[in-house]
Design an enzyme around this catalytic site. Structure first.
Site, mmCIF file in Angstrom:
data_model
loop_
_atom_site.group_PDB
_atom_site.id
_atom_site.type_symbol
_atom_site.label_atom_id
_atom_site.label_comp_id
_atom_site.label_asym_id
_atom_site.label_seq_id
_atom_site.Cartn_x
_atom_site.Cartn_y
_atom_site.Cartn_z
ATOM 1 N N GLU A 1 -7.798 2.624 19.166
ATOM 2 C CA GLU A 1 -6.888 1.647 18.568
ATOM 3 C C GLU A 1 -5.432 1.974 18.929
ATOM 4 O O GLU A 1 -4.632 1.075 19.199
ATOM 5 C CB GLU A 1 -7.099 1.598 17.045
ATOM 6 C CG GLU A 1 -6.165 0.685 16.265
ATOM 7 C CD GLU A 1 -6.194 -0.783 16.697
ATOM 8 O OE1 GLU A 1 -7.084 -1.200 17.454
ATOM 9 O OE2 GLU A 1 -5.274 -1.520 16.287
ATOM 10 N N GLU B 1 -1.078 -3.346 24.494
ATOM 11 C CA GLU B 1 -0.863 -4.726 24.057
ATOM 12 C C GLU B 1 0.618 -5.106 23.976
ATOM 13 O O GLU B 1 0.996 -6.200 24.388
ATOM 14 C CB GLU B 1 -1.512 -4.850 22.671
ATOM 15 C CG GLU B 1 -1.615 -6.236 22.115
ATOM 16 C CD GLU B 1 -2.254 -6.222 20.720
ATOM 17 O OE1 GLU B 1 -2.331 -5.153 20.084
ATOM 18 O OE2 GLU B 1 -2.656 -7.298 20.274
ATOM 19 N N LYS C 1 -2.556 -14.737 18.575
ATOM 20 C CA LYS C 1 -3.022 -14.101 17.344
ATOM 21 C C LYS C 1 -4.462 -14.453 17.025
ATOM 22 O O LYS C 1 -5.226 -13.618 16.562
ATOM 23 C CB LYS C 1 -2.108 -14.541 16.194
ATOM 24 C CG LYS C 1 -2.404 -13.887 14.871
ATOM 25 C CD LYS C 1 -1.935 -12.458 14.874
ATOM 26 C CE LYS C 1 -2.278 -11.708 13.625
ATOM 27 N NZ LYS C 1 -2.239 -10.258 13.850
ATOM 28 N N CYS D 1 -4.111 -23.239 19.472
ATOM 29 C CA CYS D 1 -2.814 -23.860 19.303
ATOM 30 C C CYS D 1 -2.568 -24.019 17.810
ATOM 31 O O CYS D 1 -3.435 -23.710 17.003
ATOM 32 C CB CYS D 1 -2.797 -25.250 19.932
ATOM 33 S SG CYS D 1 -3.346 -25.261 21.642
ATOM 34 N N ASN E 1 -5.901 -29.041 18.395
ATOM 35 C CA ASN E 1 -6.203 -27.630 18.626
ATOM 36 C C ASN E 1 -7.717 -27.518 18.799
ATOM 37 O O ASN E 1 -8.461 -27.994 17.948
ATOM 38 C CB ASN E 1 -5.749 -26.801 17.417
ATOM 39 C CG ASN E 1 -6.301 -25.389 17.437
ATOM 40 O OD1 ASN E 1 -6.434 -24.784 18.496
ATOM 41 N ND2 ASN E 1 -6.628 -24.862 16.282
ATOM 42 N N GLY E 2 -8.154 -26.905 19.889
ATOM 43 C CA GLY E 2 -9.589 -26.767 20.139
ATOM 44 C C GLY E 2 -9.882 -27.049 21.593
ATOM 45 O O GLY E 2 -8.967 -27.083 22.421
HETATM 46 O O1 M6R Z 1 -8.940 -12.191 14.094
HETATM 47 P P1 M6R Z 1 -9.821 -11.110 14.657
HETATM 48 O O2 M6R Z 1 -9.742 -9.846 13.888
HETATM 49 O O3 M6R Z 1 -11.245 -11.558 14.816
HETATM 50 O O4 M6R Z 1 -9.255 -10.842 16.095
HETATM 51 C C1 M6R Z 1 -9.915 -10.003 17.007
HETATM 52 C C2 M6R Z 1 -8.983 -9.556 18.111
HETATM 53 O O5 M6R Z 1 -8.562 -10.652 18.870
HETATM 54 C C3 M6R Z 1 -7.753 -8.834 17.549
HETATM 55 O O6 M6R Z 1 -8.127 -7.768 16.736
HETATM 56 C C4 M6R Z 1 -6.854 -8.316 18.675
HETATM 57 O O7 M6R Z 1 -7.510 -7.322 19.382
HETATM 58 C C5 M6R Z 1 -5.570 -7.786 18.032
HETATM 59 N N1 M6R Z 1 -4.538 -8.775 18.111
HETATM 60 C C6 M6R Z 1 -5.073 -6.544 18.640
HETATM 61 O O8 M6R Z 1 -3.914 -6.101 17.995
#
Ligand code: M6R
Length: 590
Positions: A463, A470, A585, A2, A99-100
């Site tokens: 990717e 996604e 995110k 959050c 948040n947590g």
């Molecule tokens: O913040 P991070 O790079 O550790 O996040 C890892 C994944 O959650 C992230 O790369 C996710 O797969 C992307 N939002 C995909 O676009």
């Protein structure tokens, strides 16, 4: 997962707080709420995105010079109004955002209910205001009551609490969830991340785990868990507010893709720092990457590069699977953690385990994030704030850091020479937008997509497929091109779109042949290849790149157009690419 904000000003606080919390919507967007202090606690909250809730209940129409706010990504309890933060104590004198995850909330809730507390939500968070209430009723002020409360909590938290009995302050605390402080002459701020406060100030204090903060209009006191004051550095952030805005683009994702040429320059300028870090490594004979999602795909390209260029045994482990592989780590293994947010819970957990036996390096975008404070060495990717949930420019910057790392580990200049041309190549890739829009229009209704590539470009296929599923919700798979004939070829039918990644280089003939096998089964080919490639001239859907881009460097350039293909397919399908369903995110839960 959050976002929280707290703010004290000498004017009405709600318009500022709501603007701030909007900048954290990338952390969650299933509900939103605000609490302010007057002679009582005023709360407005609802489920849905901030704009939807604001349109219904006008979040800024709430009085008070001091307030807290929250955007939620549900973990405990459905995304309803009742479960939206802030949560209040029984007597409505205390309000909290969090948040947590509070792991022992069930036990705490049972205890509190036995003592007569009544709960209004299903959240783990609600135990916090009730505990603070309990301790204030025992004679503690808000600060001491919060200290006693967090000592009872097992789990992670970044929280902010206000009380009508002490209407001049916000108490905050952090453990394993990010929390920063913004300092300005007009007032002070607490937030989960820097973009939330950039419109107000660029002076930031990063809080560490187990620190507590007392925020007043003209004063900020950071304390340890014993409430002893700690001196903290105030850092000046060089991101300006516009960098955290859409900059005229319809979506953050498109803005962030268009920022990639600049990101290439900024990240390449880290080369001297990377060289210095490399000189500090202890002896190692094995490399292990740990990451999730897109960062995992960047790691896979690292594996191909290191194995082929440095001949060092290398493996890549998904952070969520790390515990099954941790037993073979030793003090001759260099473990590299890749994460744009620096907050991914799986990655953070793996890092805490790995650092007990091995040397650790983190490649991270967010300065001051939790992972940067745990690793032995840190390389920053310099992509700037990335708000779109789909990783784009941060992926490219991770790759550049990996390529620079390999270049400095091998002391070779040929790779650096190749990287120096990336900026021009990327400008050229962005010119393919109209062609890509047409391809997106043609295939927007496909139910399946396949992406294939070989060697360095197999992770590019993965990717590309991840990006498509996604933000378009189309089923997509990435395969090594030689692997299709071992099973997946059975899925290829008339009209299925197959994206072939076909840069020039030693792998070209084999991949070309694999594409012929697929074409013969009636697939619709979308080929990414070189302008000089005469063999692909007859293919209708092609995206052509500068001739100098060979298969080693292609992952850094071809991905830009695969990101654009996903973006425009998402637009064709009328999906908001910045906020795909079910995703957030920063994934701060394991
Ligand atoms: O913040 P991070 O790079 O550790 O996040 C890892 C994944 O959650 C992230 O790369 C996710 O797969 C992307 N939002 C995909 O676009």
């Amino acid at each position: 997962m959050c976002g929280i904000v707290g703010c004290i000003l000498n004017k009405e606080v709600a318009p500022t707080i709501i603007e701030s919390i909007k900048k954290l919507e990338y952390r969650g967007y299933d509900s939103v709420g605000i609490a302010t202090l007057t002679d009582k606690i005023n709360v407005k909250k609802g489920s849905g995105k901030i704009k939807e809730v604001d349109d219904q209940i006008h979040l800024t129409e709430i009085d008070g010079n001091i307030g807290i706010a929250h955007v939620r990504w549900a973990t405990h309890g459905n995304p309803t109004k009742e479960n939206a933060h802030p949560h209040n104590s029984c007597d409505n004198k205390i309000s909290v955002v969090h948040n947590g995850i509070i792991e022992n909330y069930k036990e705490l809730r049972e205890e509190l209910e036995k003592e007569g507390h009544t709960f209004k939500s299903e959240t783990d968070t609600e135990v916090i205001p009730h505990l603070i209430e309990k301790y204030t009723k025992q004679g503690n002020d808000l600060l001491h009551a919060t200290q006693k409360t967090i000592n009872k909590l097992i789990g992670s938290y970044a929280l902010a609490a206000i009380s009508i009995d002490e209407p001049d302050k916000i108490i905050g605390a952090r453990k394993e969830s990010p929390l920063i402080v913004g300092v300005s002459e007009d007032g002070n701020f607490l937030a989960s991340d820097v973009p939330a406060i950039l419109n107000e100030t660029r002076q930031v204090i990063y809080l560490d785990d187990n620190e507590i903060i007392q925020l007043e209009k003209d004063n900020v006191t950071v304390m340890n868990n014993q409430l002893e004051p700690i001196k903290k550095e105030v850092v000046t952030i060089d991101w300006n507010p516009e960098m955290a805005e859409k900059g005229g683009y319809p979506h953050f994702m498109l803005k962030e893709i268009n920022e990639e040429p600049q990101v290439i320059k900024d990240t390449l300028s880290e080369s001297p720092k990377i060289k210095e870090i490399v000189s500090k490594f202890k002896n190692f004979n094995r490399i292990c990457f740990v990451a999730c999602g897109t960062s995992y795909h960047a790691s896979l390209i690292g594996e191909y590069l290191i194995e082929t260029q440095l001949h060092i045994p290398t493996e890549v482990i998904l952070a969520s699977e790390f515990e099954y592989f941790q037993n073979t780590l030793d003090d001759h293994t260099l473990v590299i953690f890749i994460t744009q947010s620096g907050e991914t819970a799986d990655t953070l957990k793996a890092l805490k385990t790995a650092k007990k036996v091995s040397e650790t390096l983190a490649i991270v975008n967010v300065v001051g994030s939790s992972i940067t404070r745990e690793a032995d060495h840190v390389i920053y990717t310099r992509a700037g704030p990335e708000i779109g949930v789909a990783a784009t420019k941060t992926y490219l910057s991770q790759l550049i850091c990996i390529y620079l790392l390999v270049a400095h580990l091998s002391d070779d200049t040929w790779l650096i020479d190749k990287l120096s041309k990336l900026h021009d190549y990327s400008l050229n890739s962005l010119k393919h937008e109209e062609n890509i829009k047409n391809i997106a229009k043609k295939y927007k209704s496909a139910s399946d997509f396949f992406y294939i590539g070989r060697g360095f470009n197999y992770p590019t296929a993965l990717e590309g497929a991840l990006k498509l599923k996604e933000i378009t919700y189309i089923h997509a798979e990435g395969y090594p091109s030689g692997e299709l004939k071992h099973g997946p070829l059975a899925l290829i039918d008339e009209g299925i779109p197959v994206v072939g990644i076909l840069p020039p280089g030693p792998s070209y003939p084999k991949t070309y042949n694999n594409l012929q096998e697929i074409k013969a089964r009636g697939a619709n080919m979308i080929i990414l290849g070189s302008e000089e490639d005469t063999q692909i001239n007859q293919i209708e859907n092609k995206i052509l790149f500068n001739p100098g881009i060979d298969e080693i460097i292609a992952p850094l350039i071809y991905i830009i157009d695969l990101q654009l293909l996903s973006y425009y397919t998402s637009i064709e399908k009328k999906i908001d690419p910045d906020k795909p369903k079910n995703l957030a995110k920063s994934v701060t839960v394991v």
